[in-house]
Design a protein around this motif. Structure first.
Motif: not given
Length: 78
Positions: A45-50, A52-61
């Motif tokens: 779950a920790f490895l999958a979160a990395c 996913l966070m990268h995809l969602f946190m770069h949204r709108g940049h």
């Protein structure tokens, strides 16, 4: 003059409160009944979160709109 009240947040609606209670109850059940399985999946779950966070946190940049080293001075449309 508009006297309409603003819509409440999803979490303050009866459906939101009910969904939260059900999610908490399901989480407690999964933890109690399947603790060993959940703990075994924790590293994955920790490895999958990395990513996913990268995809969602770069949204709108606006990544990919221009090349490296180029400056984009055009105004952005909403």
């Amino acid at each position: 003059m508009n006297d309409s009240k603003p819509t409440p947040s999803f979490w303050k609606t009866p459906f939101g409160i009910g969904a939260t209670v059900i999610a908490v109850a399901a989480s407690i059940y999964l933890y109690i009944e399947h603790r060993n399985h959940l703990l075994a999946l924790l590293p994955y779950a920790f490895l999958a979160a990395c990513p996913l966070m990268h995809l969602f946190m770069h949204r709108g940049h606006g990544h990919g709109a221009h090349g490296h080293g180029q400056r984009d001075d055009t105004p952005k449309r909403d």
